[in-house]
Motif scaffolding. Structure first.
Motif, short mmCIF file in Angstrom:
data_model
loop_
_atom_site.label_atom_id
_atom_site.label_comp_id
_atom_site.label_asym_id
_atom_site.label_seq_id
_atom_site.Cartn_x
_atom_site.Cartn_y
_atom_site.Cartn_z
N THR A 11 12.96 -2.93 -3.30
CA THR A 11 13.17 -1.74 -2.45
C THR A 11 12.06 -1.52 -1.43
O THR A 11 12.14 -0.59 -0.63
CB THR A 11 13.28 -0.48 -3.33
OG1 THR A 11 12.06 -0.31 -4.07
CG2 THR A 11 14.45 -0.58 -4.29
N ILE A 12 11.05 -2.38 -1.42
CA ILE A 12 9.90 -2.12 -0.54
C ILE A 12 9.68 -3.19 0.53
O ILE A 12 8.92 -2.95 1.48
CB ILE A 12 8.61 -1.91 -1.34
CG1 ILE A 12 8.16 -3.23 -2.00
CG2 ILE A 12 8.77 -0.82 -2.39
CD1 ILE A 12 6.76 -3.16 -2.59
N TYR A 13 10.30 -4.37 0.40
CA TYR A 13 10.03 -5.41 1.39
C TYR A 13 10.77 -5.11 2.69
O TYR A 13 11.74 -4.34 2.73
CB TYR A 13 10.38 -6.80 0.86
CG TYR A 13 11.85 -7.15 0.80
CD1 TYR A 13 12.50 -7.74 1.87
CD2 TYR A 13 12.60 -6.93 -0.37
CE1 TYR A 13 13.85 -8.07 1.82
CE2 TYR A 13 13.94 -7.27 -0.44
CZ TYR A 13 14.56 -7.84 0.66
OH TYR A 13 15.89 -8.18 0.60
N THR A 14 10.34 -5.69 3.79
CA THR A 14 10.93 -5.46 5.10
C THR A 14 12.12 -6.39 5.31
O THR A 14 11.96 -7.61 5.41
CB THR A 14 9.90 -5.71 6.22
OG1 THR A 14 8.77 -4.85 6.02
CG2 THR A 14 10.51 -5.43 7.59
N ARG A 59 0.83 -1.21 0.00
CA ARG A 59 0.00 0.00 0.00
C ARG A 59 0.87 1.26 0.00
O ARG A 59 0.62 2.20 -0.77
CB ARG A 59 -0.92 0.00 1.23
CG ARG A 59 -2.17 -0.82 1.06
CD ARG A 59 -3.25 -0.41 2.06
NE ARG A 59 -2.76 -0.42 3.43
CZ ARG A 59 -2.76 -1.49 4.22
NH1 ARG A 59 -3.22 -2.64 3.75
NH2 ARG A 59 -2.30 -1.42 5.45
N ARG A 60 1.87 1.26 0.86
CA ARG A 60 2.76 2.43 0.92
C ARG A 60 3.48 2.65 -0.41
O ARG A 60 3.62 3.78 -0.89
CB ARG A 60 3.79 2.28 2.04
CG ARG A 60 3.22 2.46 3.44
CD ARG A 60 4.32 2.64 4.47
NE ARG A 60 5.17 1.46 4.56
CZ ARG A 60 4.94 0.44 5.38
NH1 ARG A 60 3.89 0.47 6.19
NH2 ARG A 60 5.77 -0.59 5.42
N ALA A 61 3.92 1.55 -1.03
CA ALA A 61 4.64 1.65 -2.30
C ALA A 61 3.75 2.22 -3.40
O ALA A 61 4.17 3.09 -4.18
CB ALA A 61 5.16 0.27 -2.70
N LEU A 62 2.51 1.75 -3.46
CA LEU A 62 1.58 2.22 -4.50
C LEU A 62 1.23 3.69 -4.27
O LEU A 62 1.10 4.47 -5.24
CB LEU A 62 0.32 1.36 -4.52
CG LEU A 62 0.52 -0.11 -4.94
CD1 LEU A 62 -0.78 -0.88 -4.83
CD2 LEU A 62 1.08 -0.21 -6.36
N LEU A 63 1.06 4.09 -3.00
CA LEU A 63 0.78 5.50 -2.71
C LEU A 63 1.96 6.40 -3.07
O LEU A 63 1.78 7.59 -3.38
CB LEU A 63 0.45 5.67 -1.23
CG LEU A 63 -0.92 5.13 -0.78
CD1 LEU A 63 -1.04 5.15 0.74
CD2 LEU A 63 -2.04 5.95 -1.42
N ASN A 64 3.17 5.81 -3.06
CA ASN A 64 4.37 6.58 -3.42
C ASN A 64 4.71 6.50 -4.90
O ASN A 64 5.80 6.91 -5.31
CB ASN A 64 5.57 6.08 -2.60
CG ASN A 64 5.46 6.49 -1.13
OD1 ASN A 64 4.89 7.53 -0.82
ND2 ASN A 64 5.99 5.65 -0.24
#
Length: 343
Positions: A62-65, A47-52
């Motif tokens: 670059t987005i996984y924890t 969700r954070r990645a798509l909003l960015n």
């Protein structure tokens, strides 16, 4: 749940991750490289990645924890619930010493977790001679399916269904089994051992068991199955039988034309007919009272025990198996089990 279905590489797309998250009743996907754990990706990461401004076809790299929270297999239920309340995390990867994911503990599944006092007796003392060189130095239950021995897969399946008390009846190369499993603490179960001094068969080893108070399951240690053992025990109790025998349907095609005759006249012929039989699946539920019909330290196979009980007019219940089942007795069955585990 299937751990393999939850795995992704760090180069996988966001869309691929979305297809996995939630598919196995957990809310994460596992990011791995050469089977080594790198981290997790969740719907909040996406969700954070798509909003960015990220797109579905973009990589998750670059987005996984990274360095996400993991746990050990023997963590207690109380410790896990406390950890979840402190971190607001509900699905935890379980790693082994080689940084490989061996399970996922989900708070949702733990809250629904069943627990049974019925003991499980696993017959793991056989020679496994039909597997030839594979069992020359390794007892058959310790042959690997995936990355775990057959016996560990069996124990974890029972544990997932709520059975945590085990008795291993060991003989051939027993030290290999005993050294690996010890008392079962690493798997979060309790294991004790019946050590045969000589081969006692699939029922004779039961004569060495003491203080059995509840209905107990007996199973050969080379069987992989998806049988619902709770349901099996419940049906056994409903039957009010002294013993329940799990049966499966076995088909055999006669390789010749079968002829019917009367007074030497041929009346019919059927080419290569298929015959169906109900056969024992090597899984049983017994009442403790059955043990008094087994002589101590005397060889006895389960079919002979069944005949002995029937001769004494003791009720024996049948339970028809409809689930996945494979007996790893021969090389082709072992190879099939490996293929099945990867699918």
């Amino acid at each position: 749940m299937s751990i393999e279905k939850l795995k992704l590489t760090k180069n996988a797309s966001i869309q691929e991750a979305l297809k996995i998250i939630g598919s196995e009743r957990v809310r994460i996907a596992l990011v791995v490289e050469n089977d080594k754990f790198l981290g997790v990706i969740s719907d909040s990461n996406i969700r954070r990645a798509l909003l960015n401004g990220k797109k579905l076809e973009d990589s998750i790299e670059t987005i996984y924890t990274k360095n996400s929270l993991t746990i050990k297999e023997n963590i207690s239920k109380e410790e896990l619930l406390k950890l979840a309340s402190q971190t607001d995390i509900y699905d935890f990867p379980v790693l082994n010493s080689e940084n490989e994911v061996i399970a996922i503990k989900s708070i949702a599944s733990i809250l629904k977790e069943k627990s049974f006092e019925n003991e499980v007796v696993l017959m793991v003392g056989g020679l496994g001679s039909r597997l030839g060189e594979l069992t020359k130095n390794t007892p058959k239950p310790m042959l690997k399916i995936g990355k775990k021995p057959i016996l560990e897969n069996i124990v974890l399946n029972f544990k997932e269904q709520g059975f945590k008390k085990f008795i291993f009846c060991v003989n051939y190369k027993k030290e290999v089994i005993c050294d690996y499993f010890q008392e079962g603490k690493s798997l979060g179960v309790e294991i004790s051992y019946v050590k045969e001094k000589q081969k006692l068969g699939t029922a004779g080893a039961l004569s060495l068991i003491k203080d059995m108070k509840k209905s107990f399951i007996v199973m050969n240690g080379d069987i992989l199955t998806k049988l619902d053992f709770d349901q099996l025990v419940q049906e056994h109790k409903k039957s009010k039988a002294m013993m329940s025998v799990v049966l499966r349907e076995f088909e055999y095609q006669i390789p010749y034309g079968v002829v019917k005759i009367s007074n030497n006249d041929i009346k019919d012929i059927e080419e290569k007919p298929m015959q169906k039989f109900l056969v024992s699946a090597g899984i049983y539920v017994l009442e403790p009272e059955v043990l008094k019909y087994i002589k101590k330290d005397v060889y006895l196979d389960m079919p002979n025990l069944i005949k002995r009980l029937l001769d004494k007019k003791i009720k024996i219940n049948s339970y028809i198996l409809q689930d996945y089942w494979i007996d790893i007795g021969r090389l082709e069955e072992y190879e099939k089990a490996i293929i099945d585990a990867n699918n």
